[in-house]
Design a protein around this motif. Structure first.
Motif, PDB file in Angstrom:
ATOM      1  N   VAL A  57     -70.699  36.923  74.848  1.00  0.00           N
ATOM      2  CA  VAL A  57     -70.988  38.013  75.778  1.00  0.00           C
ATOM      3  C   VAL A  57     -72.181  37.635  76.653  1.00  0.00           C
ATOM      4  O   VAL A  57     -73.088  36.917  76.219  1.00  0.00           O
ATOM      5  N   VAL A  58     -72.136  38.109  77.889  1.00  0.00           N
ATOM      6  CA  VAL A  58     -73.238  37.972  78.834  1.00  0.00           C
ATOM      7  C   VAL A  58     -73.860  39.346  79.004  1.00  0.00           C
ATOM      8  O   VAL A  58     -73.143  40.337  79.166  1.00  0.00           O
ATOM      9  N   VAL A  59     -75.192  39.412  78.948  1.00  0.00           N
ATOM     10  CA  VAL A  59     -75.924  40.652  79.191  1.00  0.00           C
ATOM     11  C   VAL A  59     -76.812  40.433  80.408  1.00  0.00           C
ATOM     12  O   VAL A  59     -77.522  39.425  80.479  1.00  0.00           O
ATOM     13  N   SER A  60     -76.753  41.374  81.342  1.00  0.00           N
ATOM     14  CA  SER A  60     -77.547  41.272  82.563  1.00  0.00           C
ATOM     15  C   SER A  60     -78.159  42.617  82.911  1.00  0.00           C
ATOM     16  O   SER A  60     -77.497  43.649  82.801  1.00  0.00           O
ATOM     17  N   PRO A  61     -79.435  42.594  83.365  1.00  0.00           N
ATOM     18  CA  PRO A  61     -80.079  43.840  83.773  1.00  0.00           C
ATOM     19  C   PRO A  61     -79.640  44.264  85.171  1.00  0.00           C
ATOM     20  O   PRO A  61     -79.306  43.427  86.009  1.00  0.00           O
ATOM     21  N   GLU A  62     -79.650  45.593  85.370  1.00  0.00           N
ATOM     22  CA  GLU A  62     -79.332  46.055  86.715  1.00  0.00           C
ATOM     23  C   GLU A  62     -80.486  45.701  87.632  1.00  0.00           C
ATOM     24  O   GLU A  62     -81.595  45.473  87.182  1.00  0.00           O
ATOM     25  N   VAL A  63     -80.283  45.544  88.837  1.00  0.00           N
ATOM     26  CA  VAL A  63     -79.146  45.772  89.677  1.00  0.00           C
ATOM     27  C   VAL A  63     -78.413  44.454  89.947  1.00  0.00           C
ATOM     28  O   VAL A  63     -77.201  44.364  89.779  1.00  0.00           O
ATOM     29  N   THR A  64     -79.125  43.447  90.372  1.00  0.00           N
ATOM     30  CA  THR A  64     -78.462  42.209  90.773  1.00  0.00           C
ATOM     31  C   THR A  64     -77.741  41.534  89.619  1.00  0.00           C
ATOM     32  O   THR A  64     -76.723  40.881  89.815  1.00  0.00           O
ATOM     33  N   GLY A  65     -78.218  41.735  88.411  1.00  0.00           N
ATOM     34  CA  GLY A  65     -77.543  41.174  87.250  1.00  0.00           C
ATOM     35  C   GLY A  65     -76.125  41.684  87.097  1.00  0.00           C
ATOM     36  O   GLY A  65     -75.267  40.999  86.536  1.00  0.00           O
ATOM     37  N   PHE A  66     -75.865  42.885  87.612  1.00  0.00           N
ATOM     38  CA  PHE A  66     -74.509  43.438  87.522  1.00  0.00           C
ATOM     39  C   PHE A  66     -73.532  42.685  88.417  1.00  0.00           C
ATOM     40  O   PHE A  66     -72.332  42.777  88.239  1.00  0.00           O
ATOM     41  N   LEU A  67     -74.041  41.950  89.378  1.00  0.00           N
ATOM     42  CA  LEU A  67     -73.203  41.099  90.214  1.00  0.00           C
ATOM     43  C   LEU A  67     -73.085  39.701  89.605  1.00  0.00           C
ATOM     44  O   LEU A  67     -71.985  39.167  89.460  1.00  0.00           O
ATOM     45  N   VAL A  68     -74.213  39.117  89.228  1.00  0.00           N
ATOM     46  CA  VAL A  68     -74.236  37.735  88.747  1.00  0.00           C
ATOM     47  C   VAL A  68     -73.633  37.618  87.343  1.00  0.00           C
ATOM     48  O   VAL A  68     -72.889  36.673  87.058  1.00  0.00           O
ATOM     49  N   GLY A  69     -73.950  38.545  86.466  1.00  0.00           N
ATOM     50  CA  GLY A  69     -73.478  38.471  85.087  1.00  0.00           C
ATOM     51  C   GLY A  69     -71.977  38.339  84.933  1.00  0.00           C
ATOM     52  O   GLY A  69     -71.502  37.461  84.203  1.00  0.00           O
ATOM     53  N   PRO A  70     -71.182  39.182  85.606  1.00  0.00           N
ATOM     54  CA  PRO A  70     -69.730  39.039  85.469  1.00  0.00           C
ATOM     55  C   PRO A  70     -69.187  37.699  85.970  1.00  0.00           C
ATOM     56  O   PRO A  70     -68.199  37.198  85.447  1.00  0.00           O
ATOM     57  N   LEU A  71     -69.841  37.111  86.985  1.00  0.00           N
ATOM     58  CA  LEU A  71     -69.404  35.790  87.449  1.00  0.00           C
ATOM     59  C   LEU A  71     -69.559  34.749  86.341  1.00  0.00           C
ATOM     60  O   LEU A  71     -68.683  33.901  86.139  1.00  0.00           O
ATOM     61  N   VAL A 125     -75.244  35.842  72.640  1.00  0.00           N
ATOM     62  CA  VAL A 125     -75.491  36.495  73.920  1.00  0.00           C
ATOM     63  C   VAL A 125     -76.242  35.574  74.867  1.00  0.00           C
ATOM     64  O   VAL A 125     -77.320  35.063  74.532  1.00  0.00           O
ATOM     65  N   LEU A 126     -75.674  35.385  76.050  1.00  0.00           N
ATOM     66  CA  LEU A 126     -76.369  34.692  77.127  1.00  0.00           C
ATOM     67  C   LEU A 126     -76.880  35.752  78.097  1.00  0.00           C
ATOM     68  O   LEU A 126     -76.103  36.566  78.600  1.00  0.00           O
ATOM     69  N   VAL A 127     -78.177  35.776  78.319  1.00  0.00           N
ATOM     70  CA  VAL A 127     -78.782  36.685  79.283  1.00  0.00           C
ATOM     71  C   VAL A 127     -78.701  36.006  80.652  1.00  0.00           C
ATOM     72  O   VAL A 127     -78.985  34.809  80.771  1.00  0.00           O
ATOM     73  N   VAL A 128     -78.296  36.761  81.665  1.00  0.00           N
ATOM     74  CA  VAL A 128     -78.132  36.212  83.013  1.00  0.00           C
ATOM     75  C   VAL A 128     -78.782  37.153  84.017  1.00  0.00           C
ATOM     76  O   VAL A 128     -78.629  38.373  83.930  1.00  0.00           O
ATOM     77  N   ALA A 156     -79.994  32.305  81.688  1.00  0.00           N
ATOM     78  CA  ALA A 156     -79.640  31.538  82.880  1.00  0.00           C
ATOM     79  C   ALA A 156     -79.958  32.373  84.110  1.00  0.00           C
ATOM     80  O   ALA A 156     -79.549  33.539  84.191  1.00  0.00           O
ATOM     81  N   VAL A 157     -80.686  31.785  85.047  1.00  0.00           N
ATOM     82  CA  VAL A 157     -81.058  32.478  86.273  1.00  0.00           C
ATOM     83  C   VAL A 157     -80.791  31.573  87.472  1.00  0.00           C
ATOM     84  O   VAL A 157     -80.728  30.350  87.337  1.00  0.00           O
ATOM     85  N   ILE A 158     -80.685  32.182  88.628  1.00  0.00           N
ATOM     86  CA  ILE A 158     -80.548  31.385  89.838  1.00  0.00           C
ATOM     87  C   ILE A 158     -81.880  30.723  90.156  1.00  0.00           C
ATOM     88  O   ILE A 158     -81.940  29.524  90.411  1.00  0.00           O
ATOM     89  N   VAL A 159     -82.964  31.514  90.132  1.00  0.00           N
ATOM     90  CA  VAL A 159     -84.303  30.989  90.437  1.00  0.00           C
ATOM     91  C   VAL A 159     -85.210  31.209  89.242  1.00  0.00           C
ATOM     92  O   VAL A 159     -85.394  32.344  88.791  1.00  0.00           O
ATOM     93  N   ASN A 160     -85.790  30.131  88.748  1.00  0.00           N
ATOM     94  CA  ASN A 160     -86.725  30.189  87.628  1.00  0.00           C
ATOM     95  C   ASN A 160     -88.125  29.868  88.137  1.00  0.00           C
ATOM     96  O   ASN A 160     -88.411  28.726  88.480  1.00  0.00           O
ATOM     97  N   GLU A 161     -88.964  30.898  88.190  1.00  0.00           N
ATOM     98  CA  GLU A 161     -90.363  30.719  88.583  1.00  0.00           C
ATOM     99  C   GLU A 161     -91.310  30.905  87.404  1.00  0.00           C
ATOM    100  O   GLU A 161     -92.519  30.995  87.600  1.00  0.00           O
ATOM    101  N   CYS A 162     -90.777  30.983  86.205  1.00  0.00           N
ATOM    102  CA  CYS A 162     -91.622  31.183  85.023  1.00  0.00           C
ATOM    103  C   CYS A 162     -92.527  29.985  84.792  1.00  0.00           C
ATOM    104  O   CYS A 162     -92.142  28.839  85.054  1.00  0.00           O
TER     105      CYS A 162
END
Length: 182
Positions: A57-71, A125-128, A156-162
């Motif tokens: 399963v992929v778990v993503s926070p709203e808002v943008t995660g709801f777009l990226v996570g399902p992909l 769980v993969l967080v995206v 997994a993120v598009i941009v990692n600034e951590c």
């Protein structure tokens, strides 16, 4: 990840100044969602950051995660679960599991929650998400996932600034860094 995806992500991104003269720049990622080539390649590229994750399963926070996570979920052949921000909408009428998220890059603390029935002890769980700066959301979601008895595969993120120590501690991997978008 194909280098052309990196190039597309960079070319379709811009910094904007919402109030001229304020000196405040905010990220404008709308070009990413407009380009079908990016949408085609984004899920598989983010999934490839964790080739051995065996995520269920992929778990993503709203808002943008709801777009990226399902992909990403589709690329993995996994399910998708939304992580909602408390107070952002009407309460969800079923049991939720909530976790406090430490202050984020804006200094805002928040709570994220998932429908309890959607994550179980057998899940990996993969967080995206689209962007990570402090790792606060990943940290909060990891606590939530652990409370439900599931296993975290990473973020997994598009941009990692951590900072590197945070990215290593939380296993946050990105397609780009903030420097790539300067």
């Amino acid at each position: 990840m194909p280098s052309d995806l990196r190039d597309l992500l960079r070319s379709e991104f811009r910094w904007t100044e919402p109030e001229p003269g304020s000196g405040l720049l905010v990220s404008d990622r709308s070009g990413w969602w407009r380009d079908s080539r990016i949408l085609d390649d984004l899920g598989p590229a983010l999934a490839a950051l964790f080739p051995d994750a065996a995520a269920t399963v992929v778990v993503s926070p709203e808002v943008t995660g709801f777009l990226v996570g399902p992909l990403v979920a589709r690329a993995l052949g996994a399910g998708f679960v939304e992580a909602y921000r408390m107070g952002a909408r009407r309460p969800i009428a079923e049991p939720m599991t909530w976790a406090d998220v430490p202050a984020d890059h804006r200094g805002d603390a928040q709570r994220l929650g998932v429908r309890t029935r959607l994550i179980g002890t057998a899940d990996r769980v993969l967080v995206v998400d689209d962007w990570a700066v402090t790792g606060a959301q990943a940290r909060g979601l990891y606590a939530l996932i652990a409370e439900l008895g599931a296993t975290v595969a990473g973020t997994a993120v598009i941009v990692n600034e951590c900072p590197p120590t945070v990215a290593a501690e939380l296993d946050i991997r990105g397609l780009l860094t903030g420097t790539d978008l300067s």
